[in-house]
Design a protein around this motif. Structure first.
Motif, short mmCIF file in Angstrom:
data_model
loop_
_atom_site.label_atom_id
_atom_site.label_comp_id
_atom_site.label_asym_id
_atom_site.label_seq_id
_atom_site.Cartn_x
_atom_site.Cartn_y
_atom_site.Cartn_z
N VAL A 239 -1.21 -42.47 -12.27
CA VAL A 239 -1.56 -41.98 -13.59
C VAL A 239 -0.38 -41.20 -14.18
N TYR A 240 -0.09 -41.45 -15.46
CA TYR A 240 1.01 -40.79 -16.16
C TYR A 240 0.44 -39.87 -17.24
N ASN A 241 1.23 -38.86 -17.62
CA ASN A 241 0.82 -38.04 -18.75
C ASN A 241 1.51 -38.55 -20.02
N ASP A 242 1.06 -38.05 -21.16
CA ASP A 242 1.58 -38.53 -22.43
C ASP A 242 3.09 -38.32 -22.56
N GLY B 58 8.65 -40.40 -22.91
CA GLY B 58 10.00 -40.46 -22.37
C GLY B 58 10.40 -41.88 -22.00
N MET B 59 9.45 -42.65 -21.47
CA MET B 59 9.71 -44.05 -21.14
C MET B 59 10.01 -44.85 -22.41
N GLU B 60 9.25 -44.57 -23.46
CA GLU B 60 9.50 -45.25 -24.73
C GLU B 60 10.93 -45.01 -25.19
N GLN B 61 11.38 -43.76 -25.10
CA GLN B 61 12.73 -43.42 -25.53
C GLN B 61 13.77 -44.14 -24.69
N GLN B 62 13.56 -44.17 -23.38
CA GLN B 62 14.51 -44.85 -22.49
C GLN B 62 14.58 -46.34 -22.81
N MET B 63 13.42 -46.95 -23.07
CA MET B 63 13.40 -48.38 -23.37
C MET B 63 14.12 -48.67 -24.68
N ASN B 64 13.94 -47.82 -25.66
CA ASN B 64 14.63 -48.02 -26.94
C ASN B 64 16.13 -47.82 -26.81
N GLU B 65 16.53 -46.85 -26.00
CA GLU B 65 17.96 -46.63 -25.77
C GLU B 65 18.57 -47.76 -24.96
N GLY B 66 17.74 -48.39 -24.13
CA GLY B 66 18.24 -49.47 -23.29
C GLY B 66 18.46 -50.78 -24.02
N LYS B 67 17.99 -50.88 -25.26
CA LYS B 67 18.16 -52.11 -26.03
C LYS B 67 19.63 -52.46 -26.19
N LEU B 68 20.46 -51.44 -26.47
CA LEU B 68 21.88 -51.67 -26.69
C LEU B 68 22.55 -52.16 -25.41
N THR B 69 22.23 -51.52 -24.29
CA THR B 69 22.82 -51.92 -23.01
C THR B 69 22.43 -53.35 -22.65
N SER B 70 21.16 -53.70 -22.85
CA SER B 70 20.70 -55.04 -22.53
C SER B 70 21.39 -56.08 -23.39
N PRO C 84 12.72 -54.22 -33.15
CA PRO C 84 11.89 -53.06 -33.50
C PRO C 84 11.82 -52.08 -32.34
N ASP C 85 11.63 -50.82 -32.63
CA ASP C 85 11.48 -49.82 -31.58
C ASP C 85 10.25 -50.10 -30.75
N PHE C 86 10.37 -49.81 -29.46
CA PHE C 86 9.25 -50.04 -28.55
C PHE C 86 8.29 -48.85 -28.58
N HIS C 87 6.99 -49.16 -28.60
CA HIS C 87 5.95 -48.14 -28.49
C HIS C 87 4.79 -48.71 -27.67
N PHE C 88 4.25 -47.91 -26.77
CA PHE C 88 3.05 -48.32 -26.06
C PHE C 88 1.89 -48.44 -27.05
N THR C 89 1.02 -49.42 -26.82
CA THR C 89 -0.16 -49.56 -27.66
C THR C 89 -1.17 -48.48 -27.28
N PRO C 90 -2.15 -48.20 -28.15
CA PRO C 90 -3.21 -47.24 -27.79
C PRO C 90 -3.92 -47.64 -26.50
N GLU C 91 -4.11 -48.95 -26.28
CA GLU C 91 -4.78 -49.41 -25.07
C GLU C 91 -3.94 -49.09 -23.83
N GLN C 92 -2.64 -49.28 -23.93
CA GLN C 92 -1.77 -48.94 -22.82
C GLN C 92 -1.77 -47.44 -22.54
N MET C 93 -1.65 -46.66 -23.59
CA MET C 93 -1.64 -45.20 -23.43
C MET C 93 -2.91 -44.73 -22.73
N LYS C 94 -4.05 -45.27 -23.16
CA LYS C 94 -5.32 -44.86 -22.56
C LYS C 94 -5.39 -45.24 -21.09
#
Length: 281
Positions: A152-155, A160-172, A216-226
Motif C-alpha cells: 500500500v502506498y500513500n498519496d 512522487g512517482m508521477e513526477q519521476q515518470m514525467n521527468e523520465g520521458k526525456l531520458t527515454s 502528455p504528462d502522466f497522472h494516475f487515474t482515480p481508480e489507480q489512486m484508490k
C-alpha cells in the motif's frame, strides 16, 4: 551549460531488465465474459478471472490449462510485497537449488496493454516477460505468469512517482534515439572523436526534448489512486507488462504463498506446487 558527454557513453553499456484436447470447450469459453479458472495449489485454491479485452492471453492461458501444461509446475519466484510467479515448465520435479525462470513453451505473445483500465493492483494476474534490452516490444512469455501482491502506498509517494515518470520521458526519448545511432557512436568512440560525440549528443538531445514535449504528462487515474492507497499493488510495472486477469477468490492463499521462506534466488525453500488449472463451468 554543456551536458555531460558520458550520457552517450553510458547507454552503450547499460540496459534495462525486468522480470522473462478441449478445442470445442475453449471455443465455448471464448464467448463467456470474464472466463474463470481455478488454480489448485499445494497451499490452496486460487480462482482467477481472465479479461476478454486481452483475448490472446486469455485463449493461451485456457489452452495451456486444458493441455495440463501447468500441472506439477512450481511458484518458482516469490517476493513478499511484490508478486508470486509461476508457469516455468522446467520447474516440474526441479531439484532443490536449481535455478528456474528460463523455461518456456517455444513462443511469445504480443503485448495486450489495456491501460489504464487494467493495472497492477493487488491480485492482478499478469504475464511475465524478458527485459526490454532483448524484448523491446514487451512481448509476453508464452506460459509464465505472476500474481501481484505489492504494498500500500500513500498519496505523496504516488505523486512522487508521477513526477519521476514525467521527468523520465526525456531520458527515454533520448535513449531510444541514441539506439538508432549505435554504429556511428561506436565508430566515433573507437576514433576518440569526442567532438563528434558531443555534437551528436546535442542533436539527439534537442530531438528528444521535442519528442518528450509532445507526450502528455502522466497522472494516475482515480481508480489507480484508490487501489494503490487501499489494497496496494506495484504501480511501477503499469503499462510495462500485460495484465490479463485478476484473482476473484483465494487471495488469502496468494498471501500465504508470498510469506513462505525463500532462498537467495527467491525460490521457496519448500516447493509450492500447482496441482492443476481448470476452467470453472
Amino acid at each position: 551549460m554543456k551536458r555531460n558527454l558520458f550520457i552517450l557513453l553510458t547507454i552503450l553499456i547499460c540496459s534495462v531488465t525486468a522480470c522473462r484436447s478441449g478445442q470445442k470447450k475453449s471455443e465455448k469459453m471464448e464467448n463467456k465474459k470474464g472466463t474463470l479458472l481455478k488454480i489448485e495449489t499445494s497451499m490452496g485454491d486460487i480462482t482467477v478471472k481472465l479479461y476478454d479485452e486481452t483475448p490472446k492471453h486469455r485463449d493461451n492461458f485456457i489452452k495451456l490449462a486444458e493441455a495440463g501444461t501447468y500441472e506439477g509446475t512450481l511458484f518458482h519466484r516469490v517476493i513478499k510485497e511484490f508478486m508470486i510467479q509461476a508457469g516455468d515448465p522446467d520447474s516440474k520435479n526441479a531439484p532443490k537449488g536449481k535455478m528456474l525462470g528460463s523455461g518456456d513453451v517455444g513462443y511469445t505473445l504480443p503485448a495486450e496493454f489495456v491501460y489504464p483500465k487494467y493495472f497492477h493492483k493487488k491480485g492482478a494476474l499478469c504475464a511475465a516477460r524478458q527485459g526490454d534490452d532483448v524484448n523491446p516490444k514487451k512481448e509476453s512469455s508464452g506460459c509464465q505468469f505472476y500474481i501481484v501482491t505489492g504494498k500500500v502506498y500513500n498519496d505523496s509517494t504516488l505523486l512522487g512517482m508521477e513526477q519521476q515518470m514525467n521527468e523520465g520521458k526525456l531520458t527515454s526519448a533520448f535513449n531510444a534515439l541514441a539506439q538508432k545511432y549505435m554504429k556511428e557512436i561506436y565508430k566515433m568512440r573507437k576514433a576518440n572523436d569526442q567532438d563528434g560525440l558531443y555534437d551528436l549528443q546535442e542533436k539527439l538531445y534537442a530531438q528528444a526534448e521535442a519528442e518528450a514535449a509532445k507526450q502528455p504528462d502522466f497522472h494516475f487515474t482515480p481508480e489507480q489512486m484508490k487501489a494503490y492507497t487501499t489494497v496496494g499493488g506495484t504501480p511501477h510495472l503499469d503499462n510495462q507488462y500485460t495484465v490479463f486477469g485478476e484473482v476473484v477468490d483465494g487471495m488469502d492463499v496468494v498471501d500465504k504463498i508470498q510469506r513462505v521462506k525463500t532462498d537467495r534466488s527467491d525460490r521457496p525453500e519448500e516447493d509450492v506446487k500447482i496441482i492443476k488449472v481448470v476452467v470453472v463451468e
